[in-house]
Each structure stands twice: as structure tokens, then as C-alpha cells.
Scaffold this motif. Structure first.
Motif, PDB file in Angstrom:
ATOM      1  N   ARG A 167      91.599  87.941  58.683  1.00  0.00           N
ATOM      2  CA  ARG A 167      93.011  88.239  58.907  1.00  0.00           C
ATOM      3  C   ARG A 167      92.857  88.644  60.469  1.00  0.00           C
ATOM      4  O   ARG A 167      93.900  88.261  61.127  1.00  0.00           O
ATOM      5  N   LEU A 168      92.152  89.684  60.973  1.00  0.00           N
ATOM      6  CA  LEU A 168      91.912  90.210  62.285  1.00  0.00           C
ATOM      7  C   LEU A 168      91.657  89.019  63.027  1.00  0.00           C
ATOM      8  O   LEU A 168      92.326  89.050  64.214  1.00  0.00           O
ATOM      9  N   GLU A 169      90.865  88.025  62.893  1.00  0.00           N
ATOM     10  CA  GLU A 169      90.522  86.816  63.618  1.00  0.00           C
ATOM     11  C   GLU A 169      91.549  86.044  63.646  1.00  0.00           C
ATOM     12  O   GLU A 169      92.122  85.540  64.818  1.00  0.00           O
ATOM     13  N   ASP A 170      92.224  85.806  62.657  1.00  0.00           N
ATOM     14  CA  ASP A 170      93.518  84.873  62.381  1.00  0.00           C
ATOM     15  C   ASP A 170      94.791  85.385  63.251  1.00  0.00           C
ATOM     16  O   ASP A 170      95.263  84.926  63.880  1.00  0.00           O
ATOM     17  N   GLY A 171      94.672  86.692  63.065  1.00  0.00           N
ATOM     18  CA  GLY A 171      95.801  87.411  63.998  1.00  0.00           C
ATOM     19  C   GLY A 171      95.636  87.712  65.336  1.00  0.00           C
ATOM     20  O   GLY A 171      96.785  87.824  65.972  1.00  0.00           O
ATOM     21  N   GLY A 172      94.619  87.232  65.622  1.00  0.00           N
ATOM     22  CA  GLY A 172      94.464  87.067  67.381  1.00  0.00           C
ATOM     23  C   GLY A 172      93.460  88.062  67.979  1.00  0.00           C
ATOM     24  O   GLY A 172      93.582  88.057  69.300  1.00  0.00           O
ATOM     25  N   ALA A 173      92.737  89.040  67.150  1.00  0.00           N
ATOM     26  CA  ALA A 173      91.890  89.890  67.935  1.00  0.00           C
ATOM     27  C   ALA A 173      90.661  89.101  68.454  1.00  0.00           C
ATOM     28  O   ALA A 173      90.200  88.228  68.270  1.00  0.00           O
ATOM     29  N   ALA A 174      90.393  89.568  69.799  1.00  0.00           N
ATOM     30  CA  ALA A 174      89.394  88.952  70.631  1.00  0.00           C
ATOM     31  C   ALA A 174      87.967  89.336  70.216  1.00  0.00           C
ATOM     32  O   ALA A 174      86.917  88.669  70.492  1.00  0.00           O
ATOM     33  N   ALA A 175      87.796  90.652  69.551  1.00  0.00           N
ATOM     34  CA  ALA A 175      86.687  91.116  69.113  1.00  0.00           C
ATOM     35  C   ALA A 175      87.035  92.291  67.950  1.00  0.00           C
ATOM     36  O   ALA A 175      88.084  92.637  68.003  1.00  0.00           O
TER      37      ALA A 175
END
Length: 332
Positions: A32-40
Motif C-alpha cells: 500500500r505504501l509503494e502504491d501510495g507513492g512512497a519513494a522508500a
């Protein structure tokens, strides 16, 4: 517009990073964090207490301030109360590395050497791209000096840095007598970054039961100012990358952190409140500011409001204290 940045040797698409939180206690949280746009993503912490319950070295630190009250021991969770055992923690990290494409930074939370060196290596073997040491300790023993606490920190940092090949960041609280000097000593250990700052979680009094109870409140934007202040003071004066964490809720705080000199800006509370998609909203606000002001890259704007580059660096020192008090309006 070039939003790319680097942090701990990692090439990131933009400077917004997910800091350690309950979201990464399950694999779907990473996704979810990756899909939400977090770069790392900084993985939730593996606590020293989970690793070293029976070790005498840890016992020494756990009993500072316990006095003679046996019930004080109940404030530390039992092994079964942690959501993940150290083994499951390592397994989750390995599975997350297989599923997400953004870098994952492992996190160790504690204060002494103990088993950290071993688990730092195990986290590296499980696939961590970098490691964050979260040094959270409240020295309550009147016989323990600030110099001794700092020496304990530095000894732990040095031991971990020497035990792994991946880059190490150090996350600490702000309560130091001379933090700039401590930052230089952290630099000498070989650590690559400072994460500013850990939040101080305060206890409260239950007036009905006359007991001391833990409290948790999510961060507020005003809390970012302390972090931004110190990043601006340290930028260009220590050979460490600087990360802002605490109080970042919008593009405004992100912009200020980058202009102070931060390599990356980390978020937790705002994401817990608004969902992982909030990364995209903050990134849009950052882009809009850069377009309005004519910045073509994050690198171009980094540090333009730091101590070394502002017209009046005294604004970061005692002069600001005097000016604030002088501007205070008396009650009618």
C-alpha cells in the motif's frame, strides 16, 4: 522538473519516504505504501527488548529508574506481546523485498550494543537496503552523565557500522547539550545520515487510579519546526545526510525541510490519518511550489534556507529568542 534525490546511497524518485510505522507490520502495508507513492520505506522497528530479554547488558539499562518497585517491570511488554518475533520480522523483510521495488530501510530500536550487531547482519542478509538505528533512551539515573550517555550511543553506532556493509542512519531525540558536536562525533563513526528527530512519548497520570499510563498522540505540523531548525543548522557543517521526520503533514513542511537541507522528508502520522495515497497529495504540493518559484530540481532548492546560506544566520540563534519575546503582546 527533476524530483530525484539520493539517501544512504539509494537513488530515489523523489524525497518523500515512509518512516517506521505499524503499516509495515504486514506485507500488504508495504504494498500500500509503494502504491501510495512512497519513494522508500523504513520498516517498523525491531526492538532491543525483543532480542535481549535475558541478557545482562540490557538488564543494566532497563533497570535505570526502576527503584525498588517490582511493578515497574510490568511496563515492558512480554515477549508474546510483541506483534512479531525477531524471526518473523526477518521473514517479513525478506518477503517484502521480493514484492516491492522501492528500497526498504530496516530499523533497530534500542540503546546498547547487545544483540544489535548480530541482528544488524541478519537484517542485511534478509535484504535490507540500509539500516536505521533508532536510539531511544531516557536517562533517569542522576549518577549517569550526559557524556556517558553519548559515549554509550557512539559505542553502539560504531559497533553496528563496523558489522554491516549497508549504509547506516542514526535516529535520535533532540535532548542534547551540544547537538552539533554530537553530530560531528556520529560522523566519525562512519554512519552516513542523521534522522531528526525521534518523538518523545510522555506518560500521563490517571487521577482515578493514581497510576502512570502511556499516551500516544499523532504528530502535528508545528513539531516539524524543531527538526527544520536543526537541519538548517547542520547542513553543510557535518558530512552527514539529513532526514526530516516528525510533523510533516503537507507539502509546506516538505518544502521547508528540503530548503533547510534535508535529503529526504519522512511521514507517518499524516499517512496513518489519511492513508498511503497522501504521499501523492504532498508530492503534488511540492511540485506546485517548485513550479511557482522556478526550481527545476530538488537539488537546486536543497539548503537554500540553511544557516550557511540565509542572509541573517543569527535568526537561528539567541537573537531569534529575543526577537520572539519582544514581539509578544501583553494581555489587556
Amino acid at each position: 522538473m527533476d524530483l530525484r534525490t539520493t539517501y544512504l546511497g539509494l537513488e530515489l524518485e523523489h524525497p518523500l519516504v515512509a518512516s517506521a510505522s505499524p503499516l509495515t507490520e504486514r506485507l500488504d502495508g508495504f504494498l500500500r505504501l509503494e502504491d501510495g507513492g512512497a519513494a522508500a520505506i523504513v520498516m517498523h522497528s525491531l526492538f532491543e527488548e525483543q532480542i535481549l530479554e535475558e541478557e545482562a547488558a540490557l538488564d543494566h539499562y532497563l533497570h535505570y529508574g526502576h527503584e525498588s518497585y517490582a511493578e515497574a517491570l510490568s511496563y515492558f511488554p512480554r515477549a508474546h506481546e510483541y506483534r512479531l518475533t525477531p524471526e518473523r520480522h526477518l521473514d517479513l523483510l525478506a518477503r517484502a523485498k521480493e514484492r516491492v521495488s522501492v528500497p526498504i530501510i530496516a530499523s533497530l530500536n534500542g540503546v546498547s550494543r547487545g544483540g544489535w550487531v548480530e541482528y544488524a547482519r541478519l537484517l542485511e542478509e534478509a535484504g535490507a537496503d540500509a539500516l536505521e538505528l533508532n536510539l531511544y533512551y531516557i536517562p533517569t539515573d542522576p549518577a549517569l552523565s550526559g557524556a556517558e550517555v553519548e559515549a554509550m550511543y557512539l559505542d553502539t553506532i560504531q559497533a553496528v557500522v563496523e558489522s554491516v556493509r549497508i549504509p547506516v542512519a542514526v535516529k535520535v531525540g533532540h535532548a542534547f547539550t551540544a547537538f552539533a558536536h554530537f553530530a560531528k562525533r556520529v560522523e566519525a563513526t562512519g554512519a552516513k545520515a542523521l534522522v531528526l528527530f525521534n518523538r518523545f512519548y510522555q506518560s500521563d497520570f490517571d487521577l482515578e487510579t493514581l497510576s502512570v499510563v502511556p499516551t500516544l498522540s499523532l504528530s502535528q505540523p508545528y513539531e516539524s519546526l524543531l527538526r527544520i531548525h536543526w537541519i538548517a543548522l547542520l547542513f553543510g557543517r557535518v558530512d552527514l545526510e539529513l532526514a526530516l521526520t516528525g510533523g510533516v503533514h503537507s507539502g509546506k513542511e516538505a518544502v521547508k525541510g528540503l530548503m533547510a537541507g534535508a535529503q529526504v522528508v519522512m511521514m507517518t502520522s499524516a499517512v496513518l490519518q489519511r492513508g498511503p495515497g497522501h504521499f501523492c497529495a504532498v508530492l503534488s504540493e511540492l511540485k506546485a511550489f517548485m513550479e511557482e518559484k522556478g526550481y527545476e530540481s530538488v537539488q537546486e532548492m536543497r539548503g537554500v534556507m540553511s544557516y550557511q546560506k540565509v542572509a541573517e544566520p543569527a535568526a537561528f540563534e539567541r537573537a531569534n529568542y529575543l526577537k520572539v519575546l519582544a514581539s509578544c503582546c501583553p494581555l489587556p
